[in-house]
Design a protein around this motif. Structure first.
Motif, PDB file in Angstrom:
ATOM      1  N   SER A 128      42.787  30.908  17.036  1.00  8.75           N
ATOM      2  CA  SER A 128      42.267  29.735  17.742  1.00  8.75           C
ATOM      3  C   SER A 128      42.474  28.485  16.901  1.00  8.75           C
ATOM      4  CB  SER A 128      40.778  29.911  18.036  1.00  8.75           C
ATOM      5  OG  SER A 128      40.009  29.771  16.855  1.00  8.75           O
ATOM      6  N   GLY A 129      42.511  27.342  17.580  1.00  9.63           N
ATOM      7  CA  GLY A 129      42.776  26.088  16.885  1.00  9.63           C
ATOM      8  C   GLY A 129      41.735  25.771  15.835  1.00  9.63           C
ATOM      9  N   ILE A 130      40.451  25.930  16.173  1.00 10.08           N
ATOM     10  CA  ILE A 130      39.384  25.616  15.216  1.00 10.08           C
ATOM     11  C   ILE A 130      39.421  26.567  14.033  1.00 10.08           C
ATOM     12  CG2 ILE A 130      36.886  25.752  14.902  1.00 10.08           C
ATOM     13  CD1 ILE A 130      37.659  23.167  16.070  1.00 10.08           C
ATOM     14  N   ARG A 131      39.617  27.852  14.314  1.00  9.10           N
ATOM     15  CA  ARG A 131      39.605  28.814  13.207  1.00  9.10           C
ATOM     16  C   ARG A 131      40.790  28.564  12.265  1.00  9.10           C
ATOM     17  NH1 ARG A 131      36.561  32.672  11.825  1.00  9.10           N
ATOM     18  NH2 ARG A 131      37.235  34.354  10.463  1.00  9.10           N
ATOM     19  N   ARG A 132      41.944  28.270  12.834  1.00 12.02           N
ATOM     20  CA  ARG A 132      43.094  27.987  11.976  1.00 12.02           C
ATOM     21  C   ARG A 132      42.841  26.737  11.141  1.00 12.02           C
ATOM     22  NH1 ARG A 132      49.365  27.037  13.833  1.00 12.02           N
ATOM     23  NH2 ARG A 132      48.419  25.448  15.148  1.00 12.02           N
ATOM     24  N   GLN A 133      42.268  25.720  11.759  1.00  8.39           N
ATOM     25  CA  GLN A 133      41.981  24.489  11.030  1.00  8.39           C
ATOM     26  C   GLN A 133      41.025  24.743   9.865  1.00  8.39           C
ATOM     27  OE1 GLN A 133      40.205  21.429  13.439  1.00  8.39           O
ATOM     28  NE2 GLN A 133      40.575  19.809  11.948  1.00  8.39           N
ATOM     29  N   LEU A 134      39.991  25.539  10.103  1.00  9.70           N
ATOM     30  CA  LEU A 134      39.022  25.796   9.045  1.00  9.70           C
ATOM     31  C   LEU A 134      39.585  26.725   7.969  1.00  9.70           C
ATOM     32  CD1 LEU A 134      35.676  26.128  11.034  1.00  9.70           C
ATOM     33  CD2 LEU A 134      36.653  24.144   9.888  1.00  9.70           C
ATOM     34  N   LEU A 135      40.400  27.681   8.359  1.00  9.74           N
ATOM     35  CA  LEU A 135      41.018  28.554   7.364  1.00  9.74           C
ATOM     36  C   LEU A 135      41.937  27.757   6.436  1.00  9.74           C
ATOM     37  CD1 LEU A 135      41.869  31.650   9.610  1.00  9.74           C
ATOM     38  CD2 LEU A 135      40.313  31.653   7.646  1.00  9.74           C
ATOM     39  N   LEU A 136      42.742  26.878   7.018  1.00 14.70           N
ATOM     40  CA  LEU A 136      43.621  26.050   6.200  1.00 14.70           C
ATOM     41  C   LEU A 136      42.806  25.073   5.352  1.00 14.70           C
ATOM     42  CD1 LEU A 136      46.425  25.325   8.816  1.00 14.70           C
ATOM     43  CD2 LEU A 136      46.677  26.659   6.722  1.00 14.70           C
ATOM     44  N   ALA A 137      41.733  24.533   5.924  1.00 11.35           N
ATOM     45  CA  ALA A 137      40.884  23.614   5.162  1.00 11.35           C
ATOM     46  C   ALA A 137      40.274  24.326   3.955  1.00 11.35           C
ATOM     47  CB  ALA A 137      39.790  23.038   6.060  1.00 11.35           C
ATOM     48  N   ARG A 138      39.880  25.584   4.129  1.00  5.37           N
ATOM     49  CA  ARG A 138      39.318  26.338   2.997  1.00  5.37           C
ATOM     50  C   ARG A 138      40.340  26.478   1.878  1.00  5.37           C
ATOM     51  NH1 ARG A 138      37.914  32.453   4.130  1.00  5.37           N
ATOM     52  NH2 ARG A 138      40.171  32.567   3.926  1.00  5.37           N
ATOM     53  N   LEU A 139      41.597  26.765   2.239  1.00  4.84           N
ATOM     54  CA  LEU A 139      42.645  26.871   1.229  1.00  4.84           C
ATOM     55  C   LEU A 139      42.847  25.548   0.506  1.00  4.84           C
ATOM     56  CD1 LEU A 139      45.307  29.000   3.152  1.00  4.84           C
ATOM     57  CD2 LEU A 139      43.832  29.743   1.278  1.00  4.84           C
ATOM     58  N   ILE A 140      42.796  24.446   1.260  1.00  7.53           N
ATOM     59  CA  ILE A 140      42.996  23.128   0.652  1.00  7.53           C
ATOM     60  C   ILE A 140      41.853  22.811  -0.304  1.00  7.53           C
ATOM     61  CG2 ILE A 140      43.089  20.654   1.167  1.00  7.53           C
ATOM     62  CD1 ILE A 140      44.462  21.463   3.834  1.00  7.53           C
ATOM     63  N   MET A 141      40.623  23.113   0.110  1.00  4.20           N
ATOM     64  CA  MET A 141      39.468  22.826  -0.739  1.00  4.20           C
ATOM     65  C   MET A 141      39.470  23.682  -2.001  1.00  4.20           C
ATOM     66  SD  MET A 141      36.570  22.507   2.257  1.00  4.20           S
ATOM     67  CE  MET A 141      35.208  22.170   1.144  1.00  4.20           C
ATOM     68  N   ALA A 142      40.073  24.856  -1.915  1.00  2.00           N
ATOM     69  CA  ALA A 142      40.073  25.764  -3.066  1.00  2.00           C
ATOM     70  C   ALA A 142      41.128  25.393  -4.103  1.00  2.00           C
ATOM     71  CB  ALA A 142      40.305  27.199  -2.599  1.00  2.00           C
ATOM     72  N   ARG A 143      42.116  24.569  -3.724  1.00  2.00           N
ATOM     73  CA  ARG A 143      43.173  24.222  -4.664  1.00  2.00           C
ATOM     74  C   ARG A 143      42.667  23.194  -5.670  1.00  2.00           C
ATOM     75  NH1 ARG A 143      48.188  25.790  -3.907  1.00  2.00           N
ATOM     76  NH2 ARG A 143      48.981  24.088  -5.172  1.00  2.00           N
ATOM     77  N   PRO A 144      42.976  23.362  -6.936  1.00  7.14           N
ATOM     78  CA  PRO A 144      42.569  22.342  -7.929  1.00  7.14           C
ATOM     79  C   PRO A 144      43.343  21.045  -7.688  1.00  7.14           C
ATOM     80  CG  PRO A 144      44.016  23.980  -8.931  1.00  7.14           C
ATOM     81  CD  PRO A 144      43.708  24.488  -7.553  1.00  7.14           C
ATOM     82  N   ALA A 145      42.663  19.927  -7.823  1.00  7.78           N
ATOM     83  CA  ALA A 145      43.281  18.622  -7.619  1.00  7.78           C
ATOM     84  C   ALA A 145      43.037  17.752  -8.828  1.00  7.78           C
ATOM     85  CB  ALA A 145      42.721  17.953  -6.364  1.00  7.78           C
ATOM     86  N   ALA A 146      44.048  16.952  -9.184  1.00  4.99           N
ATOM     87  CA  ALA A 146      43.944  16.118 -10.379  1.00  4.99           C
ATOM     88  C   ALA A 146      42.851  15.072 -10.243  1.00  4.99           C
ATOM     89  CB  ALA A 146      45.293  15.439 -10.650  1.00  4.99           C
ATOM     90  N   ASP A 147      42.651  14.572  -9.018  1.00  4.42           N
ATOM     91  CA  ASP A 147      41.645  13.519  -8.821  1.00  4.42           C
ATOM     92  C   ASP A 147      40.345  14.056  -8.254  1.00  4.42           C
ATOM     93  OD1 ASP A 147      42.819  14.237  -6.497  1.00  4.42           O
ATOM     94  OD2 ASP A 147      43.106  12.202  -5.712  1.00  4.42           O
ATOM     95  N   HIS A 165      38.275  15.515   4.714  1.00  3.56           N
ATOM     96  CA  HIS A 165      39.671  15.251   4.369  1.00  3.56           C
ATOM     97  C   HIS A 165      40.485  16.536   4.443  1.00  3.56           C
ATOM     98  CE1 HIS A 165      43.082  13.238   2.778  1.00  3.56           C
ATOM     99  NE2 HIS A 165      43.034  13.788   1.574  1.00  3.56           N
ATOM    100  N   ALA A 166      39.912  17.626   3.999  1.00  6.27           N
ATOM    101  CA  ALA A 166      40.613  18.910   4.073  1.00  6.27           C
ATOM    102  C   ALA A 166      40.877  19.299   5.521  1.00  6.27           C
ATOM    103  CB  ALA A 166      39.789  19.992   3.374  1.00  6.27           C
ATOM    104  N   ALA A 167      39.914  19.041   6.409  1.00  7.11           N
ATOM    105  CA  ALA A 167      40.103  19.385   7.824  1.00  7.11           C
ATOM    106  C   ALA A 167      41.243  18.579   8.434  1.00  7.11           C
ATOM    107  CB  ALA A 167      38.805  19.152   8.596  1.00  7.11           C
ATOM    108  N   ARG A 168      41.366  17.308   8.037  1.00  6.08           N
ATOM    109  CA  ARG A 168      42.463  16.489   8.580  1.00  6.08           C
ATOM    110  C   ARG A 168      43.804  16.910   7.996  1.00  6.08           C
ATOM    111  NH1 ARG A 168      38.129  12.795   9.010  1.00  6.08           N
ATOM    112  NH2 ARG A 168      38.060  11.946  11.133  1.00  6.08           N
ATOM    113  N   LEU A 169      43.823  17.228   6.704  1.00  5.65           N
ATOM    114  CA  LEU A 169      45.052  17.765   6.121  1.00  5.65           C
ATOM    115  C   LEU A 169      45.428  19.093   6.779  1.00  5.65           C
ATOM    116  CD1 LEU A 169      44.631  17.076   2.293  1.00  5.65           C
ATOM    117  CD2 LEU A 169      46.339  16.088   3.819  1.00  5.65           C
TER     118      LEU A 169
END
Length: 984
Positions: free
Chosen positions: A98-117, A124-128
């Motif tokens: 589903s669209g929402i589940r895919r969006q949240l799964l991808l957002a979780r991956l984005i939030m888990a990645r280390p970021a320099a800033d 922001h993760a949900a929009r990315l």
């Protein structure tokens, strides 16, 4: 071997398709049911069903099987192929995520990645994640492999792209395993698999009946394969929409992705056909193709365009075409609404606006409602802009902002808000809260602070605000946490929204989730609740932004209740449909065609090397839509010459057509007619809101009310006398109508507040001072300042700017006072006085002087503190600024009870700016005694003048002396009657 046909743009596609199917297969009324028709979308399937009703006049008929290529599913494959669906493996395909589940799964991956800033926030993760999902769909639609992504970014490429490649490991390395754990497929990959399964079934067991693939241009690789499969069948036919069969070989060779025929020519190459192999779907059908031929000629590639000459006379070909250039989007929307309204006057006549501009579509729908026409808008309404969507967003923001006045009032004034009361009673409570608590500086933060301020205001608001605070408390507590589960936030938010939406007779559940928009919102909440555990805990304050991101892309479309003959279509919905009047709206560059979207992940060379289509491919599809719509029976083309104040550029298709027409006498006649016709529609839309019967609106005049003498004020202050001279209407509004200016909502302290605290600090200092200045005078004045500044010191601007200025003012005041000690016998601060002038009835002049000093010689000096602009000396001498002059007259008349009448020797302004220099003392006028006498005589004449029955309180009678700032400008409607440039 099957065939390839086309239906000319001038013919209504689905009507011609239905008529051709009846000609070929519908003689006995039953053989038509053996035909399978493949169409691009489910909407086009419905359109074909309606076309059969039109063509047959409503005669009962067994329709062919219709299957949407873009929305194909395994149920349809199984229905069409029986048990063979099992052989193709279609029945074993995992479901689409589903669209929402895919969006949240991808957002979780984005939030888990280390970021320099720092870590990426949930919103922001949900929009990315939305952008990543779009990339997934595009790559899978083109049947590419992310494994080749690293090959297109060499080591010496820009560091930005190396970083992007590293980020995209989310989809290249992590995403496949997550999907496998979920037991799902991406929607694009699943669609490709279903189409491949259908092709495999047909290869194994070709259908016995005819298969017609109509209306698709094969822009997607899987769709192109399906069309090729149909074209290879013995009883298969591919029907292309609006193929230009007049294209010569040189033009075909020169076609680029931005050309309207590019996609269909590439499809013909894919299925092994040429333009010469394509025939008309209905041979001998009477279709006037002159207009579409001219438009296609205008859009030919530049290399062959010069050799093209329009066939026949363009005047007759464009007889049913109008072009309307409008000054702006609002005028364009009203002109379109007028055209559609005119078309609906004729029974059974249909009208459709075709535009990719959603703002224009919403404006037209709003204008049509003035005639009670609810138009069928295929684009729908974003859920975020519907009544329940806005309510959910506003309630989240109101609570997360700690009950800040503006977002709180926005939520409480929403139509759904009632908090268990009848809506009228609740609205009155909210208005009272706004007037007494939320205007001016904001109360203490939070709903508890709001309740305390409401209790202090009285009037029964305290208990009401406490109940509101109790309802919001659970949700408010969560928004202040540093880590909270998304599901917990969602559930608490929904409970609060339902409680706030309840009335005395309906529950919040009944009101919040009602109608199509409410059902869509409830569906989203249900889907989000099921997928919420996907995300890690987030900061509670992030919830409003995350909710906004999740609402994006959800569209609400009404199921019924819209006008059956008026439509607004997007480009996709309009491709196979026509109305009696087709209006192509928003024909500007950037809209028709849209600007090529900037890919956030790959540069143009990277897209090319990876195998993704060029951004100009969409331009070609839009150009094809332009040609198809232009060829309708009656066409109107509209555009705005300016949008948001900036000039616009006409759409390239319109520009090239006008350039072609300009080359012939007949074409120039068409252009002149378009100009005259456009001006006529502009006159009509301009006159729509004017009085009827040709009556013109009278010129706007300044207001000049003349109330009865008995209603006129008999008591004014010395500052109001100046207002009466400069802008009498302001005195009328304040003293006759009793209208008082409301403070702004959540007001930051302004210049007036700064003047008040500086005045009060100096007043408190001198009030407690008797005799000469003490040695610690500066410290005492600063302490007095801290006391009055204290309530405002939490405001950054006050602490950073106002207080340092006051410190400089305090030093200047102390130094000046020390220099005057030998001349001053007594100081009187903030002293009030009243002068009674005889009359029927009497008139009272009131004043509160900042400072009156009794000098050692027995005379007086009047001092006025000014933290802003100081009146010019010429205005004081001429009587335009009579405040100090009238105060001097009042001293002479003994109007200040504690002061004995005596002469006034000085009128002085102290300008207290706190800048460089921090202060300045200046004489207000030349001769205080004469000024006092003249001011008193002038006041008597002014009173006599306004005691006449016919004297009006005019607004700004002399613009040259009108005040720069006035609380009543909006009531005076100055902008309607003041000469251009005459109002500052």
């Amino acid at each position: 071997m099957g065939g390839v046909c086309t239906i000319a743009p001038a013919a209504p596609f689905v009507d011609e398709l239905a008529a051709g199917l009846l000609d070929r297969y519908g003689d006995d009324g039953t053989s038509l049911s053996d035909v399978l028709v493949l169409l691009p979308t489910r909407r086009s399937c419905r359109a074909l069903g309606e076309a059969f009703l039109r063509v047959t006049g409503g005669r009962p008929l067994l329709l062919p099987a219709m299957m949407p290529i873009g929305d194909i599913d395994e149920d349809e494959i199984g229905f069409l192929a029986g048990e063979d669906a099992e052989l193709a493996g279609a029945a074993d395909l995992p479901p689409a995520v589903s669209g929402i589940r895919r969006q949240l799964l991808l957002a979780r991956l984005i939030m888990a990645r280390p970021a320099a800033d720092g870590p990426v926030g949930a919103a922001h993760a949900a929009r990315l994640a939305t952008e990543l999902a779009r990339l997934l769909d595009e790559v899978q639609t083109q049947r590419l492999d992310f494994a080749h992504l690293a090959d297109i970014v060499p080591e010496d490429f820009a560091a930005h792209w190396q970083t992007t490649l590293e980020f995209l490991k989310i989809v290249t390395e992590n995403w496949p395993s997550i999907l496998a754990d979920e037991g799902c497929l991406d929607p694009a990959r699943r669609r490709n698999s279903l189409i491949e399964a259908q092709i495999g079934l047909w290869r194994a067991a070709p259908p016995a009946g005819p298969v017609i693939a109509a209306g698709s241009t094969g822009s997607l690789p899987a769709t192109a394969d399906l069309l090729a499969s149909v074209a290879d069948m013995e009883h298969g036919t591919v029907i292309l929409p609006g193929l230009d069969t007049t294209l010569d070989d040189d033009s075909i060779a020169a076609l680029g992705p931005g050309h309207p025929q590019f996609g269909m020519i590439r499809l013909l190459e894919r299925i092994g056909r040429t333009v010469a192999d394509v025939s008309e779907w209905r041979q001998g059908a009477a279709v006037d193709s002159r207009r579409s031929d001219i438009v296609n000629g205008a859009l030919r590639p530049p290399a062959t365009a010069a050799a093209y000459a329009p066939p026949g006379d363009p005047v007759s070909a464009f007889e049913a075409v109008r072009v309307v250039n409008c000054p702006g989007p609002q005028q364009e929307a009203l002109a379109i609404a007028l055209m559609m309204r005119e078309a609906l006057e004729t029974p059974e006549r249909t009208a459709a606006l075709v535009t990719p501009d959603r703002r224009l579509a919403r404006r037209v729908a709003a204008e049509l409602r003035r005639w009670s026409v609810d138009v069928d808008d295929s684009g729908g309404t974003p859920l975020a802009d519907t009544v329940p969507g806005v309510f959910l967003r506003l309630t989240a923001e109101a609570v997360a902002s700690n009950a800040a006045p503006v977002p709180l009032l926005a939520a409480l004034k929403h139509p759904l808000a009632a908090a268990g009361e009848e809506t009228s009673a609740f609205r009155e409570r909210v208005r009272e809260l706004e007037r007494t608590v939320l205007r001016g500086p904001r109360p203490a933060p939070g709903f508890d602070g709001l309740a305390r301020a409401a209790r202090a205001a009285g009037g029964g608001l305290g208990a009401w605000a406490e109940a509101l605070a109790a309802s919001a408390a659970p949700f408010s507590d969560l928004t202040r946490r540093s880590a909270v589960a998304v599901q917990e936030l969602l559930d608490s938010h929904v409970r609060f929204a339902e409680e706030l939406a309840a009335t005395g007779s309906e529950t919040g559940v009944e009101r919040l989730w009602a109608d199509e928009a409410g059902e869509s919102a409830a569906g989203l909440v249900s889907e989000l609740r099921a997928a919420a555990k996907t995300l890690p805990p987030i900061r509670g304050a992030e919830w409003p932004a995350l909710l906004d991101a999740l609402l994006e892309g959800v569209v609400v479309r009404p199921l019924y209740g819209r006008h059956p003959r008026a439509h607004i279509w997007g480009l996709l919905e309009a491709r196979l449909q026509q109305a009696d009047l087709m209006i192509l709206g928003g024909l500007n560059e950037g809209v028709w065609p849209p600007e090529p979207a900037t890919d956030p992940w790959m540069s143009r060379p990277m897209r090319r090397d990876f195998g993704l289509p060029a951004p100009e491919r969409r331009i070609g599809l839009t150009a094809h839509d332009f040609v198809q719509g232009f060829a309708a029976r009656e066409v109107a083309l509209t555009r705005s010459t300016r949008v948001d104040g900036s000039p616009t550029v006409p759409a390239r298709g319109l520009t090239r057509l006008e350039t072609l027409l300009e080359a012939t006498d007949g074409g120039r006649a068409v252009l002149r007619r378009w100009q005259a016709d456009g001006a006529r529609w502009m006159r009509w839309q301009n006159a729509l809101d004017l009085p009827r019967d040709g009556e013109e609106l009278p010129p706007a005049l300044p207001p000049a009310p003349a109330p009865p003498v008995a209603a006129r004020p008999r008591r004014l202050s010395v500052t109001e006398i100046e207002t009466l001279i400069r802008d009498p209407y302001a005195v009328y509004a304040r003293r006759v109508l009793d209208l008082q200016r409301l403070d702004p909502i959540d007001a930051d302290p302004g210049a007036a507040d700064r003047g008040i605290v500086v005045h009060r600090a100096i007043e408190n200092f001198f009030r407690d001072l008797d005799g000469p200045l003490p040695p610690d005078a500066l410290d005492r004045l600063l302490r007095a300042g801290k006391e009055v500044f204290a309530p405002l010191m939490d405001r950054p601007g006050v602490n950073a700017f106002w207080w340092p200025r006051f410190e400089r003012i305090a030093r200047w005041v102390v130094d000046l006072e020390r220099s005057r000690e030998g001349a001053v016998a007594e100081r009187h601060t903030e002293i009030a006085g009243t002068l009674v002038l005889p009359g029927e009835p009497v008139f009272e002049l009131r004043a509160r002087a900042d400072r009156i000093d009794r000098l050692t010689g027995g005379d007086y000096e009047i001092i006025d503190y000014k933290t802003g602009a100081v009146p010019a000396k010429k205005d004081v001498n001429s009587g335009l600024s009579p405040q100090l002059s009238l105060e001097a007259a009042m001293i002479r008349e003994g109007a200040f009870g504690a002061l004995e009448p005596a002469a006034v020797s000085a009128l002085t302004y102290w300008r207290l700016s706190g800048g460089d220099p921090p202060g300045a003392a200046r004489a207000a006028g030349d001769d205080p005694e004469k000024l006092a006498e003249d001011a008193l005589q002038g006041l008597r004449r002014l009173i006599e003048f306004y005691d006449r029955e016919g004297t009006a309180y005019r607004a700004r009678p002399d613009p040259d002396i009108a005040p720069r700032h006035n609380d009543y400008d909006h009531l005076e409607r100055v902008q309607e009657w003041a000469p251009a440039g005459g109002v500052e």
